[in-house]
Structure formats: C-alpha cells, structure tokens
Design a protein around this motif. Structure first.
Motif, PDB file in Angstrom:
ATOM      1  N   PRO A   1      34.966  73.021 -62.055  1.00 19.43           N
ATOM      2  CA  PRO A   1      34.181  73.942 -61.230  1.00 19.43           C
ATOM      3  C   PRO A   1      33.645  75.100 -62.082  1.00 19.43           C
ATOM      4  CG  PRO A   1      36.498  74.432 -60.964  1.00 19.43           C
ATOM      5  CD  PRO A   1      36.418  73.310 -61.960  1.00 19.43           C
ATOM      6  N   PRO A   2      32.763  75.937 -61.535  1.00 19.73           N
ATOM      7  CA  PRO A   2      32.268  77.095 -62.278  1.00 19.73           C
ATOM      8  C   PRO A   2      33.245  78.271 -62.196  1.00 19.73           C
ATOM      9  CG  PRO A   2      31.193  76.979 -60.161  1.00 19.73           C
ATOM     10  CD  PRO A   2      32.079  75.776 -60.234  1.00 19.73           C
ATOM     11  N   TYR A   3      32.920  79.338 -62.925  1.00 17.18           N
ATOM     12  CA  TYR A   3      33.699  80.564 -62.821  1.00 17.18           C
ATOM     13  C   TYR A   3      33.477  81.185 -61.450  1.00 17.18           C
ATOM     14  CZ  TYR A   3      34.772  80.639 -67.830  1.00 17.18           C
ATOM     15  OH  TYR A   3      35.250  80.344 -69.080  1.00 17.18           O
ATOM     16  N   ARG A   4      34.543  81.657 -60.834  1.00 12.08           N
ATOM     17  CA  ARG A   4      34.431  82.322 -59.548  1.00 12.08           C
ATOM     18  C   ARG A   4      34.096  83.794 -59.740  1.00 12.08           C
ATOM     19  NH1 ARG A   4      38.087  78.242 -58.909  1.00 12.08           N
ATOM     20  NH2 ARG A   4      37.947  77.045 -56.978  1.00 12.08           N
ATOM     21  N   ARG A   5      33.549  84.404 -58.684  1.00 11.13           N
ATOM     22  CA  ARG A   5      33.126  85.802 -58.692  1.00 11.13           C
ATOM     23  C   ARG A   5      32.122  86.075 -59.803  1.00 11.13           C
ATOM     24  NH1 ARG A   5      38.775  86.292 -57.968  1.00 11.13           N
ATOM     25  NH2 ARG A   5      39.355  86.913 -55.844  1.00 11.13           N
ATOM     26  N   THR A   6      31.299  85.063 -60.082  1.00 15.58           N
ATOM     27  CA  THR A   6      30.264  85.178 -61.112  1.00 15.58           C
ATOM     28  C   THR A   6      28.995  84.503 -60.599  1.00 15.58           C
ATOM     29  OG1 THR A   6      31.987  85.052 -62.815  1.00 15.58           O
ATOM     30  CG2 THR A   6      29.717  84.733 -63.538  1.00 15.58           C
ATOM     31  N   ARG A   7      27.840  85.063 -60.983  1.00 16.12           N
ATOM     32  CA  ARG A   7      26.574  84.458 -60.563  1.00 16.12           C
ATOM     33  C   ARG A   7      26.558  82.974 -60.922  1.00 16.12           C
ATOM     34  NH1 ARG A   7      21.442  87.370 -62.805  1.00 16.12           N
ATOM     35  NH2 ARG A   7      22.704  87.407 -64.710  1.00 16.12           N
ATOM     36  N   TYR A   8      26.045  82.179 -59.991  1.00 13.25           N
ATOM     37  CA  TYR A   8      26.103  80.731 -60.226  1.00 13.25           C
ATOM     38  C   TYR A   8      24.779  80.028 -59.921  1.00 13.25           C
ATOM     39  CZ  TYR A   8      27.388  75.813 -59.820  1.00 13.25           C
ATOM     40  OH  TYR A   8      27.425  74.470 -59.983  1.00 13.25           O
ATOM     41  N   HIS A   9      24.247  80.194 -58.729  1.00  6.57           N
ATOM     42  CA  HIS A   9      23.093  79.406 -58.300  1.00  6.57           C
ATOM     43  C   HIS A   9      21.854  79.728 -59.127  1.00  6.57           C
ATOM     44  CE1 HIS A   9      25.260  77.737 -54.914  1.00  6.57           C
ATOM     45  NE2 HIS A   9      25.701  78.950 -54.628  1.00  6.57           N
TER      46      HIS A   9
ATOM     47  N   GLU B   1      24.315  87.614 -68.694  1.00  6.29           N
ATOM     48  CA  GLU B   1      24.774  88.811 -69.384  1.00  6.29           C
ATOM     49  C   GLU B   1      26.081  88.614 -70.122  1.00  6.29           C
ATOM     50  OE1 GLU B   1      24.981  91.817 -66.426  1.00  6.29           O
ATOM     51  OE2 GLU B   1      22.791  91.900 -66.111  1.00  6.29           O
ATOM     52  N   ASN B   2      26.799  87.530 -69.876  1.00  6.38           N
ATOM     53  CA  ASN B   2      28.054  87.260 -70.581  1.00  6.38           C
ATOM     54  C   ASN B   2      28.270  85.754 -70.629  1.00  6.38           C
ATOM     55  OD1 ASN B   2      29.358  86.534 -67.997  1.00  6.38           O
ATOM     56  ND2 ASN B   2      29.307  88.759 -67.612  1.00  6.38           N
ATOM     57  N   TYR B   3      29.359  85.338 -71.285  1.00  3.92           N
ATOM     58  CA  TYR B   3      29.596  83.903 -71.481  1.00  3.92           C
ATOM     59  C   TYR B   3      29.892  83.184 -70.168  1.00  3.92           C
ATOM     60  CZ  TYR B   3      34.646  84.726 -71.027  1.00  3.92           C
ATOM     61  OH  TYR B   3      35.883  85.045 -70.556  1.00  3.92           O
ATOM     62  N   LYS B   4      30.488  83.901 -69.193  1.00  2.61           N
ATOM     63  CA  LYS B   4      30.761  83.271 -67.908  1.00  2.61           C
ATOM     64  C   LYS B   4      29.471  82.944 -67.167  1.00  2.61           C
ATOM     65  CE  LYS B   4      35.357  85.261 -67.106  1.00  2.61           C
ATOM     66  NZ  LYS B   4      36.193  86.048 -66.158  1.00  2.61           N
ATOM     67  N   GLU B   5      28.538  83.880 -67.180  1.00  2.00           N
ATOM     68  CA  GLU B   5      27.265  83.622 -66.507  1.00  2.00           C
ATOM     69  C   GLU B   5      26.475  82.540 -67.232  1.00  2.00           C
ATOM     70  OE1 GLU B   5      25.071  87.170 -65.914  1.00  2.00           O
ATOM     71  OE2 GLU B   5      26.417  87.945 -64.348  1.00  2.00           O
ATOM     72  N   LEU B   6      26.548  82.501 -68.538  1.00  2.75           N
ATOM     73  CA  LEU B   6      25.859  81.445 -69.285  1.00  2.75           C
ATOM     74  C   LEU B   6      26.441  80.078 -68.951  1.00  2.75           C
ATOM     75  CD1 LEU B   6      23.824  80.563 -71.408  1.00  2.75           C
ATOM     76  CD2 LEU B   6      25.566  80.996 -73.170  1.00  2.75           C
ATOM     77  N   PHE B   7      27.777  80.006 -68.886  1.00  3.44           N
ATOM     78  CA  PHE B   7      28.404  78.733 -68.513  1.00  3.44           C
ATOM     79  C   PHE B   7      28.005  78.322 -67.102  1.00  3.44           C
ATOM     80  CE2 PHE B   7      31.827  76.477 -66.361  1.00  3.44           C
ATOM     81  CZ  PHE B   7      32.005  75.394 -67.185  1.00  3.44           C
ATOM     82  N   ASN B   8      28.037  79.259 -66.157  1.00  2.83           N
ATOM     83  CA  ASN B   8      27.675  78.933 -64.782  1.00  2.83           C
ATOM     84  C   ASN B   8      26.225  78.483 -64.668  1.00  2.83           C
ATOM     85  OD1 ASN B   8      30.236  79.575 -64.013  1.00  2.83           O
ATOM     86  ND2 ASN B   8      29.671  81.206 -62.586  1.00  2.83           N
ATOM     87  N   LEU B   9      25.337  79.095 -65.456  1.00  2.00           N
ATOM     88  CA  LEU B   9      23.933  78.700 -65.411  1.00  2.00           C
ATOM     89  C   LEU B   9      23.761  77.257 -65.855  1.00  2.00           C
ATOM     90  CD1 LEU B   9      20.923  79.221 -65.105  1.00  2.00           C
ATOM     91  CD2 LEU B   9      20.928  80.213 -67.413  1.00  2.00           C
ATOM     92  N   ARG B  10      24.397  76.886 -66.939  1.00  4.25           N
ATOM     93  CA  ARG B  10      24.266  75.513 -67.430  1.00  4.25           C
ATOM     94  C   ARG B  10      25.046  74.535 -66.550  1.00  4.25           C
ATOM     95  NH1 ARG B  10      24.472  76.484 -74.043  1.00  4.25           N
ATOM     96  NH2 ARG B  10      22.663  77.884 -74.068  1.00  4.25           N
ATOM     97  N   HIS B  11      26.177  74.980 -66.039  1.00  5.96           N
ATOM     98  CA  HIS B  11      26.935  74.168 -65.085  1.00  5.96           C
ATOM     99  C   HIS B  11      26.088  73.874 -63.854  1.00  5.96           C
ATOM    100  CE1 HIS B  11      29.877  73.222 -61.923  1.00  5.96           C
ATOM    101  NE2 HIS B  11      30.764  72.953 -62.875  1.00  5.96           N
ATOM    102  N   SER B  12      25.425  74.897 -63.303  1.00  7.26           N
ATOM    103  CA  SER B  12      24.587  74.711 -62.119  1.00  7.26           C
ATOM    104  C   SER B  12      23.379  73.839 -62.414  1.00  7.26           C
ATOM    105  CB  SER B  12      24.141  76.075 -61.593  1.00  7.26           C
ATOM    106  OG  SER B  12      23.301  75.934 -60.465  1.00  7.26           O
TER     107      SER B  12
END
Length: 527
Positions: A263-271, A282-293
């Motif tokens: 799953p993606p990181y929670r409490r982080t921008r995803y869609h 802005e950080n590695y979590k948002e970058l991962f969520n962007l590519r995950h989405s």
C-alpha cells in the motif's frame, strides 16, 4: 378379511377410477386440440423472416452495429461462438444457432436488458431466452481457466522500460482493489448489503495486471464488508488468489501492510489529482505515493472499462442474487476475452461479549460472504436446451414449438425494428413444427390429477402389512442345517411376502427344507 385388506382394496379401486378419469380427460383435450384452428403457416414464416432480419442486422452488417448491440466486434464474437462449437459447450439446435444464443446473452449483460424486452428481437418466449441465457452463462464460465490466468512473473514492459518505476517496482505483478456492484437482494438480508454506497451492493475484489486484464476476481461479498476482509478470504481459499514468491501487488490505503501487498504511505498525498501543475512531490514519501498511484491506477482503468462495457454490473439487475454473482465473473471473463495494522493486534482473535446474543439479533445484517464466488469456480451446471420446442409457454397464448407466443408480437417488426425484412431460405423448413397440445389450464388439471394418483399410490404402499406371524422367526431359525446368513436372508424375504410366510409355517419339515432351498436358489442376491 381384516381391516387392512379392506382399506387396501378401497384404495386400489380409487386409484383405478382416478386413472380412468385421467385417461378420459386426456382423450377429451386431444380431440379439442384437433378441432381448433392451427396457427397459420404464413404468420409463422413472417416471424422467422423477422428474426433472421434482426440477427443479420446485429452481427452480419457492420462492426459498429455489432459493437453497439453485443458490446464486441464481429471478429471476437464469431471466434467466441466457434470456440463454444468446437468444445461442444453449446450446440446448434434445429431452431436456434449458437450465434443467436450468445447474442441473447450478450444483449442481456451488455445492456442489463430484461428477457421480456428481447422477445420482439429474437421472437422467443421468456422461458426459452432464460434457458439459453443459463446455457451460455455456464459455457462462458468454462473459459475461466484460460481467460483469467495468474500474472506472469516476468517484469512487465511498462515497468522495465520506464525509469520512474524500474527498479523500484520490478517485482510488482499487478494491482488489487475492490469495487461495488449494485445488487438486488431480499429485504430480510438487505442490511448486510448496505455500505458506504447508495442502495444495496456487492463488494467485488479483483486483481489486474498492467495490460488491464483480470488475473483474479472474487464476487458475492456483501456491500458492508471491508476490502481487507475480502482480500483475506481470497488468500485463504484453496483455489483463491495465488502470489508467486518474491512478488507483490499494489493496493490502496484501505488494505493492511502484509507480505505480497504494497500500500502507499498513509497521511500523505496520494491521488494523481493532488499532484497537479506546480504541486510537485516535496519528500520521498510523496514521490513514492505519486509513482505508486501512477501504477495502481491500472485497476481503476480496468474497472471503468469493465463497467462501461457491461451495463449489467453498472445498474441494478433483475436476476436472483446467485445469478448476479455468476454474471459478474462471466463479464470479467468476457472483458479478458475482448482484450494488516499493529494497533489492532490486541483485538485480534479476542471473543466478543454476548456474541451469541448479537448473532441471533443481527444475523441477517452481518456480512458473512456466504454468496462469495471466486473466478476459479464453475458458474453452474450444463444446461440441456434440447427439445425446447416441447415446452409450454408460460406467458400465455399458442407457441410455435420454440416458445414464440402467438398474438403477442406484431408480424411486421422486422421492417420497423432492427433491420429490413427479407425472405429467409430456412423459413420453409419450420412448417413441420409440433404444435402444443396442452393449454395452461389443461396442464394444471393434468398435473393435479397426476399428483392425486401419486398420493393414492403412496397410500397403497403404506398399507402393506408390517406385522408377521409370531412363529415365523422360530420356524426359520430352527432350520439349523443352513447357515445363519441364509436363515436371516430367508426370514427377511418371508417377512416381506406375508402369504409365503404363512404357507412356510404350515409346511411339513421336509417340505419346509425344500422350500427353503428353492427360495435361496431363485433369489441368489438374498445372501
């Protein structure tokens, strides 16, 4: 003569009288049927011409017409029909071709059309359309093994050729998500099917590869069930979701973190819509969520194409719920044809207080998954559609031997409906169709009389004696010259035949032994 024999004689007389009355009634309705005016041959030919004209317009004209009506072009449609014909999953009858049977099914699932609405097009009764619908549903289900296959373990080109995803997602084999499909269920269990969506729904879980193909689907869970519960059920099934070692699926934040599901990181921008123009990660979590989405959006695209093509899963259907579950899986097969959290650990496996009382009060409001069906299970049993011309039209009116009702459909529909009316070479071959002998009222009367005759026969059987002569057991067991198994077998035989048992007791000793041997010789299966 004892009372039991008198009662038995009375029942036999009643049965004979009822059988005679049934025979006389059959003779009466047969003569009445011969005196009635038969359906005109010209009208029957007109109906066949209109049917052939409509079918030519549906799948013999253009790909646009075929796609609009059957939700697939002519090439995949005829390949599907030929596959059913080669594997003998469906059979051509003297009245209906495999192409017409499959067209009935596709128009139902493609437009969520009622059987009644198909009568003017196919000129068949509702019963005949229903039978062919079930037959094609089973045939489509038999393709599940080759149409819904586990994903390949190789790196998908979409990941391998894109530096955004490779090597971070090189072991990803697909995406998993759930979707709600509208369901029609009885009122007494509807509470379990009401979740966050409007109305009653079933929660369908599907695994999709990056070619928008379904690799597994689990349908039938109630709409109130959580996606994580359905995924757990899919993994625990014997023929459920398989996960190759070292590989994983992409899932959304509604699923727990567990091996094989990312799953993606929670409490982080995803869609994706949250990363518009100027809104860069802005950080590695948002970058991962962007590519995950960007990868997981594949399952959303697959669901969109699936529901857009097959309106049966987009609107509320008109079929029993078990059939609805089967059709959801069948539409996935046709789609492919055309192309956990640490905080709640303390609550796991902990018995609930007053659970039995709660279960008795709210049993029909809980999601149990008793209707759930995986894509590896057959969608029913083979349907025998031979001899449809012998059925009785339940909609009323005369039938032409294949279920088309006389007087219900205008004979000029072919010219005003789907296509122009042209003569059909096969129309003259239907002149020898068998006309129906029984009306609905006659069929009901015959059925009632048959049931009454069956009840009388059962009563006669129940009057058979259940008592034996008190000396029969001792008389048989005294024949020590024979084995115990033989004596027990003959005792059972004489108990079933009261008259022979009485004569056996009255015989002399020598004659009795001879009779014993004769019974064993004539009935070798007794021992």
């Amino acid at each position: 003569m004892d009372d039991l024999a008198k009662k038995r004689r009375q029942l036999i007389v009643q049965a004979a009288g009822l059988a005679a009355a049934l025979g006389a009634y059959m003779i009466f309705i047969s003569r009445r049927a011969r005196n009635q005016t038969p359906m005109l041959l010209g009208r029957r030919i007109d109906m066949d011409i209109a049917r052939e004209s409509n079918l030519r317009y549906i799948y013999h004209s253009t790909d646009i017409n075929c796609s609009n009506q059957l939700r697939m072009k002519r090439a995949p449609f005829f390949r599907l029909c030929n596959l059913f014909r080669e594997r003998e999953l469906l059979k051509d009858s003297i009245h209906t071709s495999i192409e017409e049977q499959v067209a009935m099914f596709l128009m139902v699932v493609g437009h969520n059309t009622r059987f009644r609405a198909l009568q003017p097009i196919f000129r068949r009764s509702i019963e005949v359309i229903s039978r062919y619908f079930k037959a094609v549903l089973y045939a489509v289900g038999e393709l599940r093994g080759e149409m819904i296959r586990p994903p390949s373990s190789n790196i998908h080109p979409k990941i391998q050729e894109n530096a955004r995803f490779n090597p971070y997602f090189k072991d990803c084999i697909g995406a998993i998500d759930g979707t709600h499909v509208m369901a029609r269920v009885p009122t007494n269990i509807s509470a379990a099917f009401r979740g966050r969506k409007d109305g009653t729904t079933q929660n369908v879980m599907a695994a999709v590869d990056f070619d928008l193909r379904f690799t597994y689907i689990l349908a039938g869970w109630e709409g109130s069930a959580h996606d994580a519960l359905i995924l757990a059920d899919a993994v625990e099934r014997d023929d459920g979701l398989s996960l190759p070692p070292g590989k994983f699926y992409l899932v959304d934040a509604g699923y727990a973190v567990r091996p094989g599901f990312l799953p993606p990181y929670r409490r982080t921008r995803y869609h994706l819509k949250e990363y518009g123009v100027g809104n860069h990660p802005e950080n590695y979590k948002e970058l991962f969520n962007l590519r995950h989405s960007s990868l997981r959006i594949t399952v959303e695209r697959a669901f969109a194409a699936y529901k857009n093509r097959w309106k049966f899963v987009y609107n509320k259907p008109y079929h029993p719920y078990k059939t609805q579950v089967k059709v959801v899986i069948a539409c996935a097969i046709l789609h492919n044809w055309k192309f956990d959290t640490p905080k709640d650990a303390e609550f796991l496996n902990t018995p609930l207080v007053n659970y039995e009382y709660m279960e008795a009060c709210f049993a029909n409001k809980l999601a149990t998954g008793r209707f759930a069906m995986g894509s590896n299970e057959p969608l029913g049993k083979p349907i025998d559609v031979e001899g449809l011309e012998k059925t009785i039209d339940l909609e009323g009116g005369e039938t032409n031997g294949e279920g088309s009702a006389q007087g219900e459909i205008p004979s000029d529909f072919g010219a005003q409906g789907l296509g122009a009316t042209t003569p059909s070479p096969s129309a003259s071959t239907n002149s020898k169709k068998r006309k129906r002998v029984l009306h609905d009222e006659d069929a009901i009367q015959v059925t009632n009389m048959s049931d009454a005759l069956r009840d009388v026969a059962g009563a006669i059987n129940n009057t058979c004696h259940s008592e034996t002569h008190p000396d029969l057991c001792k008389t048989v067991m005294d024949l020590t010259n024979f084995d115990l198994d033989e004596r027990l077998a003959v005792l059972d035989y004489l108990t079933e035949h009261k008259g022979k048992g009485l004569n056996f007791i009255k015989m002399e000793a020598a004659v009795r032994e001879a009779s014993f041997k004769r019974i064993i010789a004539k009935n070798p299966d007794l021992v």
